[in-house]
Every structure is written in structure tokens, then in C-alpha cells.
Write a protein that holds these residues in place. Sequence first.
Motif, PDB file in Angstrom:
ATOM      1  N   THR A  21      42.576  42.853  31.838  1.00 15.52           N
ATOM      2  CA  THR A  21      41.284  43.105  32.545  1.00 15.52           C
ATOM      3  C   THR A  21      40.865  41.868  33.032  1.00 15.52           C
ATOM      4  OG1 THR A  21      40.822  45.393  31.635  1.00 15.52           O
ATOM      5  CG2 THR A  21      38.865  44.140  32.748  1.00 15.52           C
ATOM      6  N   SER A  22      40.675  40.983  32.205  1.00 14.27           N
ATOM      7  CA  SER A  22      40.218  39.494  32.637  1.00 14.27           C
ATOM      8  C   SER A  22      41.088  38.797  33.480  1.00 14.27           C
ATOM      9  CB  SER A  22      39.751  38.756  31.264  1.00 14.27           C
ATOM     10  OG  SER A  22      40.907  38.593  30.670  1.00 14.27           O
ATOM     11  N   ALA A  23      42.393  38.902  33.271  1.00 12.60           N
ATOM     12  CA  ALA A  23      43.569  38.412  34.218  1.00 12.60           C
ATOM     13  C   ALA A  23      43.492  39.000  35.625  1.00 12.60           C
ATOM     14  CB  ALA A  23      44.780  38.585  33.781  1.00 12.60           C
ATOM     15  N   ARG A  24      43.114  40.019  35.768  1.00 11.23           N
ATOM     16  CA  ARG A  24      43.036  40.855  36.992  1.00 11.23           C
ATOM     17  C   ARG A  24      41.742  40.403  37.720  1.00 11.23           C
ATOM     18  NH1 ARG A  24      45.355  43.421  41.336  1.00 11.23           N
ATOM     19  NH2 ARG A  24      44.279  45.102  41.760  1.00 11.23           N
ATOM     20  N   MET A  25      40.728  40.137  36.868  1.00 12.97           N
ATOM     21  CA  MET A  25      39.572  39.417  37.616  1.00 12.97           C
ATOM     22  C   MET A  25      39.752  37.994  38.035  1.00 12.97           C
ATOM     23  SD  MET A  25      36.528  40.694  34.949  1.00 12.97           S
ATOM     24  CE  MET A  25      36.164  42.316  34.637  1.00 12.97           C
ATOM     25  N   ILE A  26      40.543  37.445  37.400  1.00 11.22           N
ATOM     26  CA  ILE A  26      40.874  35.889  37.663  1.00 11.22           C
ATOM     27  C   ILE A  26      41.551  35.777  38.851  1.00 11.22           C
ATOM     28  CG2 ILE A  26      41.892  34.031  36.860  1.00 11.22           C
ATOM     29  CD1 ILE A  26      41.205  34.621  34.093  1.00 11.22           C
ATOM     30  N   VAL A  27      42.849  36.390  38.954  1.00 11.93           N
ATOM     31  CA  VAL A  27      43.684  36.282  40.063  1.00 11.93           C
ATOM     32  C   VAL A  27      42.893  36.940  41.513  1.00 11.93           C
ATOM     33  CG1 VAL A  27      45.411  36.374  38.589  1.00 11.93           C
ATOM     34  CG2 VAL A  27      44.840  38.544  39.682  1.00 11.93           C
ATOM     35  N   MET A  28      41.852  38.009  41.117  1.00  9.21           N
ATOM     36  CA  MET A  28      41.260  38.281  42.548  1.00  9.21           C
ATOM     37  C   MET A  28      40.529  36.865  43.344  1.00  9.21           C
ATOM     38  SD  MET A  28      39.404  41.750  41.244  1.00  9.21           S
ATOM     39  CE  MET A  28      40.113  43.137  40.748  1.00  9.21           C
ATOM     40  N   ASP A  29      40.191  35.797  42.597  1.00  4.74           N
ATOM     41  CA  ASP A  29      39.398  34.731  43.128  1.00  4.74           C
ATOM     42  C   ASP A  29      40.285  33.342  42.963  1.00  4.74           C
ATOM     43  OD1 ASP A  29      37.232  36.254  43.955  1.00  4.74           O
ATOM     44  OD2 ASP A  29      36.539  36.572  41.719  1.00  4.74           O
ATOM     45  N   TRP A  89      49.050  42.385  42.580  1.00  2.00           N
ATOM     46  CA  TRP A  89      49.329  43.515  43.300  1.00  2.00           C
ATOM     47  C   TRP A  89      49.407  44.630  42.648  1.00  2.00           C
ATOM     48  CZ3 TRP A  89      54.036  39.566  43.016  1.00  2.00           C
ATOM     49  CH2 TRP A  89      53.716  38.688  43.815  1.00  2.00           C
ATOM     50  N   VAL A  90      49.372  44.762  41.053  1.00  3.53           N
ATOM     51  CA  VAL A  90      49.507  46.016  40.460  1.00  3.53           C
ATOM     52  C   VAL A  90      48.215  46.076  39.573  1.00  3.53           C
ATOM     53  CG1 VAL A  90      51.618  45.945  40.301  1.00  3.53           C
ATOM     54  CG2 VAL A  90      50.648  44.989  38.438  1.00  3.53           C
ATOM     55  N   GLU A  91      47.932  47.186  39.206  1.00  2.06           N
ATOM     56  CA  GLU A  91      46.620  47.322  38.225  1.00  2.06           C
ATOM     57  C   GLU A  91      46.705  46.879  36.721  1.00  2.06           C
ATOM     58  OE1 GLU A  91      45.846  51.533  38.772  1.00  2.06           O
ATOM     59  OE2 GLU A  91      44.151  51.051  40.297  1.00  2.06           O
ATOM     60  N   ALA A  92      45.552  46.320  36.226  1.00  2.00           N
ATOM     61  CA  ALA A  92      45.688  45.603  34.997  1.00  2.00           C
ATOM     62  C   ALA A  92      46.271  46.731  34.164  1.00  2.00           C
ATOM     63  CB  ALA A  92      44.188  45.393  34.405  1.00  2.00           C
ATOM     64  N   SER A  93      45.685  48.074  34.381  1.00  2.00           N
ATOM     65  CA  SER A  93      46.218  49.164  33.174  1.00  2.00           C
ATOM     66  C   SER A  93      47.787  49.599  33.032  1.00  2.00           C
ATOM     67  CB  SER A  93      45.578  50.606  33.660  1.00  2.00           C
ATOM     68  OG  SER A  93      45.808  50.989  34.992  1.00  2.00           O
ATOM     69  N   LEU A  94      48.404  49.230  34.338  1.00  2.00           N
ATOM     70  CA  LEU A  94      49.692  49.343  34.380  1.00  2.00           C
ATOM     71  C   LEU A  94      50.544  48.031  33.734  1.00  2.00           C
ATOM     72  CD1 LEU A  94      52.364  50.753  35.343  1.00  2.00           C
ATOM     73  CD2 LEU A  94      52.140  49.495  37.580  1.00  2.00           C
ATOM     74  N   LEU A 148      57.633  44.870  43.203  1.00  4.64           N
ATOM     75  CA  LEU A 148      57.836  43.341  43.128  1.00  4.64           C
ATOM     76  C   LEU A 148      56.863  43.245  42.083  1.00  4.64           C
ATOM     77  CD1 LEU A 148      59.122  40.766  43.464  1.00  4.64           C
ATOM     78  CD2 LEU A 148      57.411  40.474  45.090  1.00  4.64           C
ATOM     79  N   GLY A 149      55.671  43.832  41.942  1.00  7.45           N
ATOM     80  CA  GLY A 149      54.774  43.351  40.764  1.00  7.45           C
ATOM     81  C   GLY A 149      55.137  44.263  39.545  1.00  7.45           C
ATOM     82  N   LEU A 150      55.803  45.264  39.845  1.00 12.35           N
ATOM     83  CA  LEU A 150      56.392  46.100  38.604  1.00 12.35           C
ATOM     84  C   LEU A 150      57.588  45.338  38.005  1.00 12.35           C
ATOM     85  CD1 LEU A 150      56.268  48.473  36.834  1.00 12.35           C
ATOM     86  CD2 LEU A 150      57.690  49.856  38.580  1.00 12.35           C
ATOM     87  N   GLU A 261      39.641  51.281  37.161  1.00 11.98           N
ATOM     88  CA  GLU A 261      40.717  51.840  37.735  1.00 11.98           C
ATOM     89  C   GLU A 261      40.830  53.175  37.293  1.00 11.98           C
ATOM     90  OE1 GLU A 261      43.194  47.634  36.937  1.00 11.98           O
ATOM     91  OE2 GLU A 261      43.751  49.505  35.991  1.00 11.98           O
ATOM     92  N   ALA A 262      41.520  54.063  38.439  1.00  7.76           N
ATOM     93  CA  ALA A 262      41.498  55.633  37.989  1.00  7.76           C
ATOM     94  C   ALA A 262      42.715  55.809  37.010  1.00  7.76           C
ATOM     95  CB  ALA A 262      41.664  56.010  39.463  1.00  7.76           C
ATOM     96  N   LEU A 263      42.638  56.974  36.393  1.00  7.62           N
ATOM     97  CA  LEU A 263      43.668  57.383  35.236  1.00  7.62           C
ATOM     98  C   LEU A 263      43.914  58.823  35.770  1.00  7.62           C
ATOM     99  CD1 LEU A 263      42.529  55.865  32.047  1.00  7.62           C
ATOM    100  CD2 LEU A 263      44.161  54.955  33.360  1.00  7.62           C
ATOM    101  N   THR A 264      45.139  58.962  36.011  1.00  8.28           N
ATOM    102  CA  THR A 264      45.709  60.222  36.021  1.00  8.28           C
ATOM    103  C   THR A 264      45.956  60.943  34.540  1.00  8.28           C
ATOM    104  OG1 THR A 264      47.960  60.021  36.245  1.00  8.28           O
ATOM    105  CG2 THR A 264      46.590  59.668  38.343  1.00  8.28           C
TER     106      THR A 264
END
Length: 290
Positions: A21-29, A89-94, A148-150, A261-264
Motif C-alpha cells: 500500500t505504501s509503495a502504491r502511494m509512492i509510485v503515484m508521485d 499499473w496494478v493495484e496494491a492488493s493484487l 505487463l504489470g502482472l 481498492e475494491a474487493l470482489t
Amino acid sequence: MDLRALFMGLAFALMWSSAFTSARMIVMDAPPLTALALRFLVSGLIGVAMATALGQTTRLTRGQWRATILFGICQNALYLGFNFVAMQWVEASLAAIVASTMPLLVALAGWLYFGERLRALGYAGLFAGIAGVAIIMGSRLSGGVDLLGLVFCGIGVLALTFATLSVRSASGGGNLLMVVGLQMLVGSSLLAVAAVALESWDVHWTPRLGLAFAYTTLVPGLLATWVWFLLVARIGAVRAAAFHFLNPFFGVVIAAVFLGEALTRWDVIGVIIIAAGILAVQLARASRAT
């Protein structure tokens, strides 16, 4: 497995899972490789300074040096490098779910390539974990996940699987905090070269970036790695790895709470199956080791 080891294992799983989660925040900026190289530079220098203050030295055993270099290359440069890039490109949860399959890959490699036999519980856990991954991937692919992210996440977890093989050597011989600091500096040097070659300095300075960078540097980066080495030294690599079964659950929950992030329902079902599979495999390996 005493109460102290239990607390250490839970703390490690929570810190490790929060890193996505924190990594996802970092790469947004910020550019991912540059940010990661700076993170490991800061974490490594702090770790080495603290280790020196505690009287630890760089006089490591040959096994420790080998494991430190391998861990720095495979976990810090390759695994986290590919994951940081992928999380553009991919969510932190994935990313957390893919990385959490590492214990299954270790057990699978041991079975297929090294002839390590498991109890029936271990084989059941392997197949359950694979089924859980298939459920989640089927749902995500139909939802348009970035391929590609996957793929980058997959390459990263393979590097992490290989890095895990070096942990036992790094945990013996003392100087644990020095080992942690040095392997971060190894990763930082390699990532810096890649960042200079592949990225431009394009940073959006935000409070979110500052807080996420500080947290990632100090908690998952330094503290979690140190706790992991201490845990492995205390109860062994096989028993310590049992705590990885918590990572899929912690990873998706933290991403949902802090990133929205949404979860199914298929994500939830898959995470439960993967966690159960990881626990079964690690319990079977622990029983075999005993």
C-alpha cells in the motif's frame, strides 16, 4: 514457538503486507526505481549506523556475505524493483496476493526440482494455493488487469523465492542488523544504475509521498527485515515462513482501508483459499523438519 516468536511473526506479516500500500502511494508521485533506490540508501545507512553503534562489524562469515549479496540482488533489486514498477499499473492488493504465493513456490520447487517430499497436507495445500491464485487471476483478467504489470509481479515473486533460499545463511553468525543494512545498500546501488538509465526526475511533492516514503523506509524496509532475520534465527526458516499465510489477508485489507481498492467476492474466496494453502504447506514442512 513461544509468545515472543508469535508476536514477532504477526508483526512481521503486518509490516510486510503494508509495504504494498505504501509503495502504491509512492509510485503515484515519484519514479519507482529512483524512489526505491533512495529508500534503500536511507534504510541501509541507518541500519549500518545502528549496527555499528551496537558493536556489530562487517566481519561476516562467507555464508553471510554470499546470502547478503544474493538477498540484496534478488529481494531488494529484482523483487521490489519489479513490484514498484508494476504498481504503476496494478493495484496494491493484487501485488500483495502474487507476492504472498512465495511459500507455495518454494515448496513446489522443492518437490519438483529437489525431490523434497511433503505430507498429504502439504500437497493439498499446494493444490489449494494454486486454485486460489487461479480464482483471483481469472476474476482480475476478466476485469482488465494490466498484463505487463502482472508479469512484472510474477518475475518479482520468482526472484523473492530464490532470495528466500539465502536467508538461513544470513541469519547465522550474528551481526544481523549489519547484514540487513548491507543487503539494502547492495539493492540500492543496483537500482540507482537502473534508475539513471531508465527514468527521469519527475516528482510530485505531496504530504502523501513524504509520509509513505518515510514509513516504507523505516518500517517495512528496515524494521520488518530485521524482525524477519531475528525470527528465523529464533525458530528456523520453515516455522517462520508459516506466518506468510497471513500476508494475503493483511495485504488486501490494508489496501482496501487506505487506498479504497475494491474487493470482489472472488478476491475474498481466493485469498482465503491461498492463505489456507500456505498454512497447510508450512505446517507440513514444519512437521517434516521436526
